[in-house]
Design a protein around this motif. Structure first.
Motif, short mmCIF file in Angstrom:
data_model
loop_
_atom_site.label_atom_id
_atom_site.label_comp_id
_atom_site.label_asym_id
_atom_site.label_seq_id
_atom_site.Cartn_x
_atom_site.Cartn_y
_atom_site.Cartn_z
N SER A 201 -11.73 -119.89 70.52
CA SER A 201 -12.05 -121.05 71.34
C SER A 201 -10.79 -121.83 71.72
O SER A 201 -10.63 -122.25 72.87
CB SER A 201 -13.03 -121.96 70.59
N HIS A 202 -9.89 -122.03 70.77
CA HIS A 202 -8.68 -122.79 71.04
C HIS A 202 -7.78 -122.12 72.08
O HIS A 202 -7.29 -122.77 73.01
CB HIS A 202 -7.91 -123.05 69.75
N PHE A 203 -7.54 -120.80 71.93
CA PHE A 203 -6.67 -120.14 72.90
C PHE A 203 -7.33 -120.06 74.28
O PHE A 203 -6.65 -120.18 75.30
CB PHE A 203 -6.19 -118.78 72.39
N ALA A 204 -8.64 -119.90 74.33
CA ALA A 204 -9.34 -119.93 75.62
C ALA A 204 -9.20 -121.31 76.25
O ALA A 204 -9.01 -121.44 77.47
CB ALA A 204 -10.81 -119.57 75.44
N ALA A 205 -9.23 -122.37 75.44
CA ALA A 205 -9.14 -123.73 75.95
C ALA A 205 -7.79 -124.03 76.59
O ALA A 205 -7.69 -124.87 77.48
CB ALA A 205 -9.41 -124.73 74.83
N ILE A 206 -6.73 -123.33 76.15
CA ILE A 206 -5.41 -123.54 76.75
C ILE A 206 -5.08 -122.45 77.77
O ILE A 206 -3.92 -122.20 78.09
CB ILE A 206 -4.29 -123.69 75.69
N SER A 207 -6.12 -121.77 78.25
CA SER A 207 -6.03 -120.74 79.30
C SER A 207 -5.25 -119.50 78.87
O SER A 207 -4.62 -118.84 79.70
CB SER A 207 -5.41 -121.34 80.58
#
Length: 162
Positions: free
Chosen positions: A98-104
């Motif tokens: 979720s975190h890496f997806a949130a920073i694209s």
């Protein structure tokens, strides 16, 4: 004893992840609270509409290697990839993804967080996220570190990247 170590966040966990794109900084911290997605209940989101209990979530990371986007052999690899070590400081469900997806920069081949067409380089058939080490203090005070080798399919993927 181990349960209390996890609850008190005193266990150090290390994950290897291959993410899409070139991370700008060699190290960083993603400090974004996570909750369930309003649209897709299976997903945990750090950005967007959330429902239920929103919990603190912190992930530190360090870049291990960047793969040259210009040397890619096809369009799918045009954005390049970055191999990172991720150190979750909290233990939320799907936190690293979720975190890496949130920073694209989603984890490669992640069907839940990688968008409509998740990038799967070198024929990879699963997400590139590996729990590589765990470290904690034993009751007597000595420190124990357990490590797991990278699985063959993930090694093969790294070997095939430019």
């Amino acid at each position: 004893y181990l349960k209390s170590l996890f609850q008190n966040h005193t266990i150090q966990k290390t994950y290897l992840a291959l993410v899409v794109g070139n991370l700008r900084n060699d190290r960083g911290t993603i400090d974004l609270p996570i909750g369930r997605s309003k649209k897709t209940p299976l997903r945990r989101v750090a950005i967007g509409e959330k429902r239920g209990k929103i919990r603190e979530a912190v992930t530190e990371y360090q870049v291990i290697k960047r793969f040259n986007p210009l040397a890619g052999k096809n369009f799918e690899e045009a954005s390049g990839f970055t191999l990172v070590e991720a150190y979750p400081k909290t233990g939320r469900t799907h936190q690293i993804r979720s975190h890496f997806a949130a920073i694209s920069h989603p984890v490669v081949c992640d069907k839940l967080y990688g968008g409509k067409n998740p990038k799967c380089p070198a024929g990879l058939r699963r997400q590139f996220l590996h729990a590589s080490a765990i470290e904690f203090n034993l009751p007597g005070g000595s420190r124990l570190r357990l490590e797991a080798d990278l699985p063959e399919d993930l090694k093969k993927t790294l070997d095939m990247l430019p």
